[in-house]
Motif scaffolding. Structure first.
Motif, PDB file in Angstrom:
ATOM      1  N   SER A   1      36.770  26.575  16.772  1.00 43.05           N
ATOM      2  CA  SER A   1      37.067  25.857  18.157  1.00 43.05           C
ATOM      3  C   SER A   1      35.365  25.170  18.590  1.00 43.05           C
ATOM      4  O   SER A   1      34.382  25.814  18.035  1.00 43.05           O
ATOM      5  CB  SER A   1      37.395  26.666  19.123  1.00 43.05           C
ATOM      6  OG  SER A   1      36.305  27.706  19.531  1.00 43.05           O
TER       7      SER A   1
ATOM      8  N   ASP B   1      34.094  25.643  21.217  1.00 40.79           N
ATOM      9  CA  ASP B   1      33.584  27.010  21.830  1.00 40.79           C
ATOM     10  C   ASP B   1      32.648  27.601  21.127  1.00 40.79           C
ATOM     11  O   ASP B   1      31.525  28.052  21.252  1.00 40.79           O
ATOM     12  CB  ASP B   1      34.664  27.830  22.813  1.00 40.79           C
ATOM     13  CG  ASP B   1      35.109  27.150  24.115  1.00 40.79           C
ATOM     14  OD1 ASP B   1      34.626  26.330  24.514  1.00 40.79           O
ATOM     15  OD2 ASP B   1      36.046  27.790  24.641  1.00 40.79           O
TER      16      ASP B   1
ATOM     17  N   GLY C   1      28.805  27.853  21.002  1.00 41.58           N
ATOM     18  CA  GLY C   1      28.737  29.219  21.576  1.00 41.58           C
ATOM     19  C   GLY C   1      27.340  30.089  21.352  1.00 41.58           C
ATOM     20  O   GLY C   1      26.570  30.792  21.986  1.00 41.58           O
TER      21      GLY C   1
ATOM     22  N   ARG D   1      28.744  17.823  26.201  1.00 40.76           N
ATOM     23  CA  ARG D   1      28.506  19.606  26.371  1.00 40.76           C
ATOM     24  C   ARG D   1      27.547  20.098  25.329  1.00 40.76           C
ATOM     25  O   ARG D   1      26.601  20.874  25.564  1.00 40.76           O
ATOM     26  CB  ARG D   1      29.746  20.390  26.300  1.00 40.76           C
ATOM     27  CG  ARG D   1      29.631  21.751  26.541  1.00 40.76           C
ATOM     28  CD  ARG D   1      31.007  22.355  26.526  1.00 40.76           C
ATOM     29  NE  ARG D   1      31.058  23.893  25.969  1.00 40.76           N
ATOM     30  CZ  ARG D   1      31.992  24.502  25.316  1.00 40.76           C
ATOM     31  NH1 ARG D   1      33.203  23.970  25.179  1.00 40.76           N
ATOM     32  NH2 ARG D   1      31.773  25.547  25.180  1.00 40.76           N
TER      33      ARG D   1
ATOM     34  N   THR E   1      23.881  21.442  26.356  1.00 44.97           N
ATOM     35  CA  THR E   1      23.763  22.998  26.033  1.00 44.97           C
ATOM     36  C   THR E   1      22.260  23.007  25.140  1.00 44.97           C
ATOM     37  O   THR E   1      21.394  23.810  25.447  1.00 44.97           O
ATOM     38  CB  THR E   1      24.665  23.431  25.106  1.00 44.97           C
ATOM     39  OG1 THR E   1      26.055  23.545  26.035  1.00 44.97           O
ATOM     40  CG2 THR E   1      24.375  24.945  24.876  1.00 44.97           C
TER      41      THR E   1
END
Ligand code: ZN
Length: 288
Positions: free
Chosen positions: A90, A92, A96, A146, A150
């Protein structure tokens, strides 16, 4: 001309030991392949991690941490981690790892890949007339923003991965939203099924389509890298090679490891009169 930055892509998501038994899986194997590549002239490594026993590609923070710490204990290679991950992981899961690794100075990567768009992604058996991998690599606008935000927050420089020319414009959209820090660094990924084909003409087009202040590197699927790498070396670009991209060193001959490919590029550059950058020199060239 600036010195040449050679990146070794040691593992990748799709290469298997069935294709080349020298592919590293466990953190200590990946670290050892990285150190060999550094000795051969690489100044950067692009990392994926795998389950040590099965070779399944995972975005596992602990495997990344162990691999990075082992590499840093031995040499000063620039660490570049994937946020492309592998099919099925995913958004994320892919991004992550950046804040988690960045929380610890010993494991913080200096760079990370940032895929600049979605594309059909696959592996085709022409003989069987069958797509062995039939996937879409999804990178919607909000996801790319995103990822870039990040990386900016964590002080990790994006390697802007461009699989086709429109993705250069996608990166410019991120830049217009103040999500990227200049100078930009692009990585042209050629020859993926679904992306731009590996030709010198396409490479010239990509190179002339990015901002003049940006640096760039090329990689390609399979042996065609050795037909575009000399063009990149001649035009002031940089080169990535390794088992992620190609399992052969020449037609029908398996590579003993990514280091052998790095050595080949360093030798080509030497013949062409372009010096190879050390990691310290590469850091300056890439404004790290
Ligand atoms: Zn990769």
């Amino acid at each position: 001309m600036e010195k040449l930055v050679i990146t070794a892509a040691l593992v990748g998501a799709l290469t298997t030991r069935q294709q080349n038994p020298n592919l590293p899986y466990a953190p200590q194997e990946i670290a050892s392949a990285a150190i060999d590549a550094w000795k051969a002239g690489a100044s950067m490594v692009h990392l994926h991690v795998r389950e040590p026993e099965t070779g399944v590609c995972v975005q596992n923070v602990e495997y990344f941490r162990e691999t990075i710490e082992r590499i840093r204990n031995a040499c000063d290679l620039i660490i570049n981690v994937t946020t492309g991950g592998a099919p099925g992981i995913s958004l994320d899961g892919r991004v992550g790892i950046i804040p988690k690794l960045s929380a610890d100075a010993a494991a913080k990567p200096e760079m990370a890949s940032l895929n600049c768009g979605s594309l059909n992604f696959g592996l085709l058996s022409r003989k069987k007339r069958q797509f062995i991998l039939d996937d879409v690599q999804m990178n919607p606008w909000s996801g790319m923003l995103r990822f870039a935000d990040t990386m900016k927050e964590c002080g990790v420089k994006p390697e802007l991965e461009v699989y086709d020319s429109a993705m250069i414009h996608n990166a410019e959209v991120l830049q217009s939203l103040d999500a990227l820090v200049e100078p930009l660094h692009f990585s042209f990924v050629m020859g993926v099924l679904g992306g731009i084909q590996t030709t010198v003409e396409n490479l010239v087009f990509l190179k002339t389509s990015i901002p003049q202040t940006a640096s760039w590197s090329v990689c390609a699927v399979g042996l065609p890298i050795y037909s575009v790498a000399p063009a990149a070396i001649a035009m002031g670009g940089h080169v990535r090679v390794g088992l992620e991209d190609c399992v052969h060193i020449s037609q029908g001959v398996l590579a003993s490891g990514s280091a052998q490919m790095v050595e080949k590029i360093a030798r080509l550059a030497g013949e062409m009169g372009r010096e190879v950058a050390t990691p310290a020199e590469a850091r300056k060239l890439l404004s790290l």
